[in-house]
Design a protein around this motif. Structure first.
Motif, PDB file in Angstrom:
ATOM      1  N   ALA A 263       0.827  -1.207   0.000  1.00  0.00           N
ATOM      2  CA  ALA A 263       0.000   0.000   0.000  1.00  0.00           C
ATOM      3  C   ALA A 263       0.860   1.254   0.000  1.00  0.00           C
ATOM      4  O   ALA A 263       0.534   2.247  -0.653  1.00  0.00           O
ATOM      5  CB  ALA A 263      -0.926  -0.015   1.214  1.00  0.00           C
ATOM      6  N   GLU A 264       1.956   1.230   0.728  1.00  0.00           N
ATOM      7  CA  GLU A 264       2.844   2.392   0.766  1.00  0.00           C
ATOM      8  C   GLU A 264       3.453   2.644  -0.609  1.00  0.00           C
ATOM      9  O   GLU A 264       3.563   3.787  -1.058  1.00  0.00           O
ATOM     10  CB  GLU A 264       3.945   2.170   1.798  1.00  0.00           C
ATOM     11  CG  GLU A 264       3.438   2.214   3.241  1.00  0.00           C
ATOM     12  CD  GLU A 264       4.529   1.848   4.234  1.00  0.00           C
ATOM     13  OE1 GLU A 264       5.680   1.631   3.795  1.00  0.00           O
ATOM     14  OE2 GLU A 264       4.229   1.774   5.432  1.00  0.00           O
ATOM     15  N   ALA A 265       3.850   1.571  -1.298  1.00  0.00           N
ATOM     16  CA  ALA A 265       4.412   1.731  -2.639  1.00  0.00           C
ATOM     17  C   ALA A 265       3.354   2.235  -3.615  1.00  0.00           C
ATOM     18  O   ALA A 265       3.620   3.128  -4.425  1.00  0.00           O
ATOM     19  CB  ALA A 265       4.981   0.396  -3.128  1.00  0.00           C
ATOM     20  N   ARG A 266       2.146   1.703  -3.519  1.00  0.00           N
ATOM     21  CA  ARG A 266       1.078   2.121  -4.423  1.00  0.00           C
ATOM     22  C   ARG A 266       0.676   3.569  -4.179  1.00  0.00           C
ATOM     23  O   ARG A 266       0.292   4.278  -5.120  1.00  0.00           O
ATOM     24  CB  ARG A 266      -0.132   1.195  -4.262  1.00  0.00           C
ATOM     25  CG  ARG A 266      -1.245   1.478  -5.258  1.00  0.00           C
ATOM     26  CD  ARG A 266      -2.436   0.564  -5.049  1.00  0.00           C
ATOM     27  NE  ARG A 266      -3.534   0.949  -5.916  1.00  0.00           N
ATOM     28  CZ  ARG A 266      -3.831   0.386  -7.069  1.00  0.00           C
ATOM     29  NH1 ARG A 266      -3.102  -0.614  -7.502  1.00  0.00           N
ATOM     30  NH2 ARG A 266      -4.847   0.808  -7.790  1.00  0.00           N
ATOM     31  N   ALA A 267       0.771   4.015  -2.939  1.00  0.00           N
ATOM     32  CA  ALA A 267       0.349   5.377  -2.603  1.00  0.00           C
ATOM     33  C   ALA A 267       1.300   6.436  -3.144  1.00  0.00           C
ATOM     34  O   ALA A 267       0.931   7.606  -3.238  1.00  0.00           O
ATOM     35  CB  ALA A 267       0.227   5.517  -1.088  1.00  0.00           C
ATOM     36  N   LYS A 268       2.509   6.059  -3.514  1.00  0.00           N
ATOM     37  CA  LYS A 268       3.442   7.035  -4.079  1.00  0.00           C
ATOM     38  C   LYS A 268       2.908   7.531  -5.420  1.00  0.00           C
ATOM     39  O   LYS A 268       2.308   6.781  -6.181  1.00  0.00           O
ATOM     40  CB  LYS A 268       4.826   6.412  -4.264  1.00  0.00           C
ATOM     41  CG  LYS A 268       5.548   6.158  -2.947  1.00  0.00           C
ATOM     42  CD  LYS A 268       6.977   5.690  -3.200  1.00  0.00           C
ATOM     43  CE  LYS A 268       7.740   5.542  -1.889  1.00  0.00           C
ATOM     44  NZ  LYS A 268       9.148   5.127  -2.125  1.00  0.00           N
ATOM     45  N   PRO A 269       3.158   8.792  -5.748  1.00  0.00           N
ATOM     46  CA  PRO A 269       2.585   9.364  -6.970  1.00  0.00           C
ATOM     47  C   PRO A 269       3.262   8.933  -8.258  1.00  0.00           C
ATOM     48  O   PRO A 269       2.715   9.128  -9.339  1.00  0.00           O
ATOM     49  CB  PRO A 269       2.749  10.869  -6.754  1.00  0.00           C
ATOM     50  CG  PRO A 269       3.948  10.986  -5.868  1.00  0.00           C
ATOM     51  CD  PRO A 269       3.886   9.803  -4.942  1.00  0.00           C
ATOM     52  N   ALA A 270       4.475   8.385  -8.164  1.00  0.00           N
ATOM     53  CA  ALA A 270       5.202   8.063  -9.391  1.00  0.00           C
ATOM     54  C   ALA A 270       6.270   7.020  -9.115  1.00  0.00           C
ATOM     55  O   ALA A 270       6.575   6.698  -7.965  1.00  0.00           O
ATOM     56  CB  ALA A 270       5.839   9.320  -9.984  1.00  0.00           C
ATOM     57  N   GLY A 271       6.860   6.506 -10.231  1.00  0.00           N
ATOM     58  CA  GLY A 271       7.956   5.553 -10.127  1.00  0.00           C
ATOM     59  C   GLY A 271       7.514   4.129 -10.373  1.00  0.00           C
ATOM     60  O   GLY A 271       6.338   3.792 -10.324  1.00  0.00           O
ATOM     61  N   GLY A 272       8.487   3.271 -10.672  1.00  0.00           N
ATOM     62  CA  GLY A 272       8.206   1.858 -10.892  1.00  0.00           C
ATOM     63  C   GLY A 272       8.296   1.479 -12.361  1.00  0.00           C
ATOM     64  O   GLY A 272       8.527   2.319 -13.233  1.00  0.00           O
ATOM     65  N   ILE A 273       8.115   0.199 -12.634  1.00  0.00           N
ATOM     66  CA  ILE A 273       8.217  -0.304 -14.007  1.00  0.00           C
ATOM     67  C   ILE A 273       6.985  -1.114 -14.388  1.00  0.00           C
ATOM     68  O   ILE A 273       6.342  -1.743 -13.543  1.00  0.00           O
ATOM     69  CB  ILE A 273       9.474  -1.184 -14.211  1.00  0.00           C
ATOM     70  CG1 ILE A 273       9.381  -2.464 -13.362  1.00  0.00           C
ATOM     71  CG2 ILE A 273      10.743  -0.417 -13.926  1.00  0.00           C
ATOM     72  CD1 ILE A 273      10.329  -3.567 -13.799  1.00  0.00           C
ATOM     73  N   PHE A 274       6.689  -1.063 -15.673  1.00  0.00           N
ATOM     74  CA  PHE A 274       5.706  -1.952 -16.279  1.00  0.00           C
ATOM     75  C   PHE A 274       6.479  -3.126 -16.860  1.00  0.00           C
ATOM     76  O   PHE A 274       7.471  -2.939 -17.580  1.00  0.00           O
ATOM     77  CB  PHE A 274       4.961  -1.213 -17.383  1.00  0.00           C
ATOM     78  CG  PHE A 274       4.160  -2.095 -18.296  1.00  0.00           C
ATOM     79  CD1 PHE A 274       2.881  -2.495 -17.966  1.00  0.00           C
ATOM     80  CD2 PHE A 274       4.696  -2.527 -19.509  1.00  0.00           C
ATOM     81  CE1 PHE A 274       2.141  -3.310 -18.818  1.00  0.00           C
ATOM     82  CE2 PHE A 274       3.971  -3.337 -20.371  1.00  0.00           C
ATOM     83  CZ  PHE A 274       2.690  -3.724 -20.021  1.00  0.00           C
ATOM     84  N   PHE A 275       6.041  -4.357 -16.565  1.00  0.00           N
ATOM     85  CA  PHE A 275       6.731  -5.561 -17.024  1.00  0.00           C
ATOM     86  C   PHE A 275       5.743  -6.455 -17.749  1.00  0.00           C
ATOM     87  O   PHE A 275       4.611  -6.666 -17.291  1.00  0.00           O
ATOM     88  CB  PHE A 275       7.323  -6.312 -15.826  1.00  0.00           C
ATOM     89  CG  PHE A 275       8.031  -7.587 -16.202  1.00  0.00           C
ATOM     90  CD1 PHE A 275       9.348  -7.569 -16.629  1.00  0.00           C
ATOM     91  CD2 PHE A 275       7.390  -8.816 -16.121  1.00  0.00           C
ATOM     92  CE1 PHE A 275      10.016  -8.739 -16.981  1.00  0.00           C
ATOM     93  CE2 PHE A 275       8.038  -9.995 -16.469  1.00  0.00           C
ATOM     94  CZ  PHE A 275       9.351  -9.948 -16.898  1.00  0.00           C
ATOM     95  N   LYS A 276       6.181  -6.986 -18.901  1.00  0.00           N
ATOM     96  CA  LYS A 276       5.315  -7.890 -19.670  1.00  0.00           C
ATOM     97  C   LYS A 276       6.151  -9.013 -20.251  1.00  0.00           C
ATOM     98  O   LYS A 276       7.238  -8.776 -20.795  1.00  0.00           O
ATOM     99  CB  LYS A 276       4.599  -7.129 -20.784  1.00  0.00           C
ATOM    100  CG  LYS A 276       3.383  -7.855 -21.376  1.00  0.00           C
ATOM    101  CD  LYS A 276       2.633  -6.961 -22.324  1.00  0.00           C
ATOM    102  CE  LYS A 276       1.318  -7.594 -22.779  1.00  0.00           C
ATOM    103  NZ  LYS A 276       0.266  -7.524 -21.760  1.00  0.00           N
ATOM    104  N   ALA A 277       5.632 -10.245 -20.157  1.00  0.00           N
ATOM    105  CA  ALA A 277       6.340 -11.425 -20.662  1.00  0.00           C
ATOM    106  C   ALA A 277       5.321 -12.526 -20.919  1.00  0.00           C
ATOM    107  O   ALA A 277       4.220 -12.520 -20.364  1.00  0.00           O
ATOM    108  CB  ALA A 277       7.369 -11.899 -19.641  1.00  0.00           C
ATOM    109  N   PRO A 278       5.657 -13.478 -21.774  1.00  0.00           N
ATOM    110  CA  PRO A 278       4.761 -14.621 -21.972  1.00  0.00           C
ATOM    111  C   PRO A 278       4.651 -15.440 -20.689  1.00  0.00           C
ATOM    112  O   PRO A 278       5.526 -15.392 -19.821  1.00  0.00           O
ATOM    113  CB  PRO A 278       5.444 -15.434 -23.080  1.00  0.00           C
ATOM    114  CG  PRO A 278       6.489 -14.551 -23.652  1.00  0.00           C
ATOM    115  CD  PRO A 278       6.881 -13.592 -22.585  1.00  0.00           C
ATOM    116  N   LYS A 279       3.571 -16.213 -20.603  1.00  0.00           N
ATOM    117  CA  LYS A 279       3.453 -17.141 -19.492  1.00  0.00           C
ATOM    118  C   LYS A 279       4.471 -18.271 -19.652  1.00  0.00           C
ATOM    119  O   LYS A 279       4.822 -18.632 -20.778  1.00  0.00           O
ATOM    120  CB  LYS A 279       2.037 -17.737 -19.455  1.00  0.00           C
ATOM    121  CG  LYS A 279       0.932 -16.721 -19.282  1.00  0.00           C
ATOM    122  CD  LYS A 279      -0.424 -17.388 -19.405  1.00  0.00           C
ATOM    123  CE  LYS A 279      -1.553 -16.373 -19.366  1.00  0.00           C
ATOM    124  NZ  LYS A 279      -2.877 -16.997 -19.559  1.00  0.00           N
TER     125      LYS A 279
END
Length: 299
Positions: A226-242
């Motif tokens: 929740a603390e990480a989600r509450a931040k206004p910005a930052g992080g990565i989007f990750f996508k890969a096959p199953k």
């Protein structure tokens, strides 16, 4: 002869344009591909008839491409050519989405058709390995990717989505049946609670309403996720096959809309699996991310 069995979006038209001979376009009812004229429409309940027509037309090769929302199934609309296939399809659906897709592939293969992945017919859809943007990856990206890869494996085992968002080493969003864009939009959405009817005690109703809001706020702000989600910005989007996914069907795809959604979510960048994620309009994706100061890493 090649047939494209299509869903929605731009991917089918990209694959069709790469072919020397125009392919036969077949589409699931309610799933109009962008920029293509559909010659054969079908439903899941009439897939037996579709197979028969493809054999009659001399189709030897088939490619599944485009986005598909899980179709409904109405037993009253089953046709006679599909009825014998119901036990096979029913068992596959019971075993999960991946099993259902493999079963459908098998129906085409049993009729002598060779199934190709979209990337095999349009190889430029798979980008080269490396950082494609001028914007370089952040120092903490490797650690974020390790967390994302663990989640990707878990999602694959559970037959769930192919992407997630990681911030501060915490998974703050996972793709579900609604898709990637819905997951990214969810990072911006905050639930709006309606004011309850006051009835005979308006003050008490208002206090209950405020109490509910405070309880939700406490839940939102407690714990590392929740603390990480509450931040206004930052992080990565990750996508890969199953894991163990058949790359001939349902290979992940991103495009400009995905890039815009990642920018709107104020993430640091995008990481996709090398050889496992197709990129539509690659130059536009890179331009959008560079203009916003985000990176694209094909890892």
């Amino acid at each position: 002869m090649l047939a494209l069995v299509t869903g929605t979006g731009a991917l089918p038209s990209v694959v069709a344009a790469r072919q020397a001979t125009p392919p036969l376009i077949c589409a699931l009812e309610g799933h109009q591909p962008d920029g293509l004229e559909v010659e054969l429409w079908f439903r899941l309940e009439t897939i037996g008839t579709l197979l028969h027509r493809l054999v009659e037309r001399g189709v030897t090769d088939v490619c599944f491409c485009g986005a598909i929302q899980r179709p409904g199934f109405n037993p009253m609309k089953l046709d006679t050519r599909t009825m014998p296939l119901v036990p096979t399809l029913a068992k596959a659906v019971k075993d999960g989405e991946d099993a259902a897709l493999r079963a459908i592939l098998g129906l085409f293969e049993k009729r002598g058709m060779v199934v190709h992945g979209a990337h095999a017919l349009a190889p430029d859809l798979l980008p080269p390995q490396g950082v494609l943007t001028q914007t370089q990856v952040r120092d903490d990206t490797d650690a974020q990717v390790l967390s994302a890869e663990q989640v990707s494996v878990e999602q694959g085992r559970a037959d769930e989505g192919q992407s997630c968002v990681v911030r501060d080493g915490q998974v703050i969003a996972r793709e579900d049946a609604r898709g990637t864009d819905a997951m990214l939009r969810g990072l911006l959405d905050r639930p709006v609670m309606p004011m309850p009817a006051a009835n005979d005690d308006p003050f008490g109703a208002a206090m209950d309403f405020v109490g509910d809001i405070l309880d939700d706020a406490a839940d939102w702000l407690s714990g590392p996720v929740a603390e990480a989600r509450a931040k206004p910005a930052g992080g990565i989007f990750f996508k890969a096959p199953k894991p163990r996914q058949d790359h001939r069907i349902d290979l992940p795809t991103i495009g400009p809309d995905t890039a815009r959604a990642v920018i709107d979510a104020r993430l640091d960048g995008m990481v996709i699996a090398s050889g496992g994620v197709m990129v539509l309009e690659r130059e536009e994706v890179v331009r959008l991310l560079d203009d916003a100061g985000l990176f694209l890493w094909v890892r």
